[in-house]
Design a protein around this motif. Structure first.
Motif, short mmCIF file in Angstrom:
data_model
loop_
_atom_site.label_atom_id
_atom_site.label_comp_id
_atom_site.label_asym_id
_atom_site.label_seq_id
_atom_site.Cartn_x
_atom_site.Cartn_y
_atom_site.Cartn_z
N UNK A 1 0.89 -1.26 0.05
CA UNK A 1 -0.03 0.11 0.06
C UNK A 1 1.00 1.37 0.05
N UNK A 2 2.01 1.22 0.21
CA UNK A 2 3.08 2.26 0.12
C UNK A 2 3.16 2.83 -1.20
N UNK A 3 2.85 2.13 -2.32
CA UNK A 3 2.95 2.30 -3.59
C UNK A 3 1.79 3.71 -3.77
N UNK A 4 0.89 3.93 -2.94
CA UNK A 4 -0.13 5.05 -3.20
C UNK A 4 0.54 6.28 -2.82
N UNK A 5 0.85 6.59 -1.52
CA UNK A 5 1.42 7.68 -1.17
C UNK A 5 2.82 8.16 -2.01
N UNK A 6 3.41 7.22 -2.56
CA UNK A 6 4.86 7.49 -3.28
C UNK A 6 4.11 7.84 -4.58
N UNK A 7 3.16 7.27 -5.56
CA UNK A 7 2.72 7.50 -6.58
C UNK A 7 2.09 8.91 -6.61
N UNK A 8 1.37 9.21 -5.40
CA UNK A 8 0.91 10.51 -5.26
C UNK A 8 1.73 11.65 -5.31
N UNK A 9 3.07 11.40 -4.58
CA UNK A 9 4.07 12.40 -4.53
C UNK A 9 4.67 12.53 -5.97
N UNK A 10 5.01 11.38 -6.51
CA UNK A 10 5.41 11.54 -8.27
C UNK A 10 4.88 12.30 -8.72
N UNK A 11 3.13 11.93 -8.65
CA UNK A 11 2.44 12.57 -9.68
C UNK A 11 2.16 14.06 -9.41
N UNK A 12 2.44 14.60 -7.88
CA UNK A 12 2.34 15.94 -7.71
C UNK A 12 3.57 16.79 -8.32
N UNK A 13 4.80 15.90 -8.19
CA UNK A 13 5.92 16.70 -8.56
C UNK A 13 6.21 16.64 -10.25
N UNK A 14 5.89 15.57 -10.83
CA UNK A 14 6.02 15.35 -12.19
C UNK A 14 4.95 16.13 -13.05
N UNK A 15 3.68 15.93 -12.72
CA UNK A 15 2.54 16.22 -13.44
C UNK A 15 1.62 17.43 -12.77
N UNK A 16 2.21 17.95 -11.61
CA UNK A 16 1.70 19.10 -10.89
C UNK A 16 -0.06 18.72 -10.71
N UNK A 17 -0.26 17.55 -10.05
CA UNK A 17 -1.64 16.93 -9.88
C UNK A 17 -1.83 17.35 -8.36
N UNK A 18 -3.05 17.80 -8.23
CA UNK A 18 -3.63 18.27 -6.91
C UNK A 18 -4.65 16.95 -6.24
N UNK A 19 -4.52 16.91 -4.96
CA UNK A 19 -5.30 15.74 -4.04
C UNK A 19 -6.40 16.31 -3.16
N UNK A 20 -7.35 15.89 -3.13
CA UNK A 20 -8.13 16.32 -2.16
C UNK A 20 -7.73 15.80 -0.51
N UNK A 21 -8.43 16.54 0.67
CA UNK A 21 -8.00 16.13 1.69
C UNK A 21 -8.20 14.52 2.24
N UNK A 22 -9.27 13.88 1.57
CA UNK A 22 -9.80 12.45 1.92
C UNK A 22 -8.68 11.45 1.18
N UNK A 23 -8.00 11.97 -0.11
CA UNK A 23 -6.94 11.23 -0.72
C UNK A 23 -5.83 11.38 0.31
N UNK A 24 -5.50 12.53 0.83
CA UNK A 24 -4.33 12.65 1.66
C UNK A 24 -4.44 11.88 2.84
N UNK A 25 -5.70 11.86 3.43
CA UNK A 25 -5.93 11.03 4.60
C UNK A 25 -5.80 9.49 4.44
N UNK A 26 -6.42 9.23 3.25
CA UNK A 26 -6.49 7.77 2.82
C UNK A 26 -4.85 7.25 2.76
N UNK A 27 -4.15 7.90 2.20
CA UNK A 27 -2.60 7.78 1.84
C UNK A 27 -1.98 7.65 3.09
#
Length: 352
Positions: free
Chosen positions: A322-348
């Motif tokens: 399940x660590x792939x989820x926060x790692x993929x989120x960070x990579x997406x934020x840095x590379x693609x400039x993607x934004x995430x909601x508070x629920x997504x952050x809490x779930x990660x």
């Protein structure tokens, strides 16, 4: 990566067969590694034996020189002292074989706990269909349903791993383990419900909205079940610390048996409509992506995952994915400039 491949090459069986069969590359690697280790071990044993012989010869020559050069009275004293030295030397020589025998006995005991070559071949042959089924069902689920649905269903593998681990005696059921499994599953579910957006929102939403299918959900659940069974069986065969089996050789034989014995499954799967008619990729770019996915997504990542199962526990390795989820989120934020909601952050965060 598989979800993107299926948009251009919707062949779950071909993707699975290629990825699992490529693990056969571990066989020559493991054999070369065993040969190098045997050469080094033999060299070290010869060096140790030569060192003991040289030390014994040196001590014997030294005693002869002392007896020859000394007089009778002094010689008698040296005889007495030599007798004492011989006694101490005999004690040392008696102790040295004990140490050597202990080290040899430890090596023999370790060798006895390891599976023989025939046992590795036999067990890998029996377990390879389970691994192939887990990989195929996962790819078939991705080809038929959304990434969110597949991710949630895959997270249930922790529950099945805990159940089968308790059933086969590799783990125990307690409140802490059960709570950790459900917390991880809840975190994965929250990430699938959480909103994400980027500058090119329309393109991203259209590409990730995937077609939903109840058959895909069933495949995803069956993949989680077979994954849990394989994980527990792998740990049981490898031993408490992975001392019983060479993971490289084991996965190499799984790749070999999948390559030789499971290719024919494409015909019945196509006949009953589960698998589309077989075709090869129609572009060189798709070929490269499929091969790269086979090496990275199967050969490398599955081997590293297997090491985590062998060196830790099946449940820890499963929940660790399940660590792939926060790692993929960070990579997406840095590379693609993607934004995430508070629920997504809490779930990660719950996956951590």
């Amino acid at each position: 990566m598989p979800q993107g491949i299926f948009s251009a090459y919707k062949q779950p069986f071909a993707l699975t067969y290629l990825g699992v069969s490529l693990m056969v590359v571990y066989l020559p690697i493991s054999f070369v590694k065993d040969w190098i280790c045997s050469v080094i071990r033999k060299h070290c044993e010869n060096y140790h034996t030569d060192a003991i012989v040289d030390t014994s010869c040196y001590l014997g020559s030294l005693l002869k020189v002392v007896m020859k050069d000394e007089g009778s009275e002094t010689g008698m004293q040296h005889c007495l002292s030599r007798k004492d030295n011989d006694n101490s030397l005999h004690a040392e020589e008696e102790g040295r074989p004990l140490l050597m025998n202990y080290s040899k006995d430890s090596g023999v005991l370790k060798h006895q706990t390891e599976l023989t070559s025939w046992e590795v071949v036999k067990y890998s042959f029996c377990i390879s269909p389970i691994w192939f089924a887990s990989e195929y069902l996962s790819n078939a689920a991705l080809a038929r349903t959304s990434v969110a649905s597949t991710t949630v269903l895959s997270s249930t593998s922790g529950l099945f791993t805990l159940f089968f681990g308790a059933l086969f005696g590799e783990d125990s059921l307690d409140i802490a383990r059960v709570v950790s499994v459900f917390v991880t599953m809840a975190g994965v579910a929250m990430t699938t419900l959480g909103k994400t957006w980027a500058a090119d929102e329309s393109e991203l939403s259209s590409s990730s909205s995937g077609q939903h299918s109840i058959i895909g959900d069933i495949f995803g659940l069956l993949s989680a079940v077979s994954y849990g069974i394989f994980t527990v069986l792998l740990k049981k065969l490898a031993g408490a610390e992975g001392e019983k089996v060479d993971v490289q050789k084991f996965f190499g034989y799984i790749g070999l048996f999948s390559l030789v014995t499971l290719w024919w499954l494409v015909w019945p799967l196509t006949a009953i409509g589960i698998e589309p008619k077989f075709s090869i990729p129609d572009s060189e770019k798709v070929d490269e992506v499929v091969i790269a996915n086979g090496f990275v997504g199967s050969v490398l990542s599955d081997y590293l995952w297997a090491l985590s199962v062998v060196w830790t526990t099946p449940l820890v390795a499963t929940l660790g994915m399940s660590l792939t989820i926060p790692l993929a989120m960070i990579a997406d934020m840095v590379i693609h400039g993607r934004h995430y909601s508070a629920i997504y952050f809490l779930g990660s965060a719950q996956g951590l």
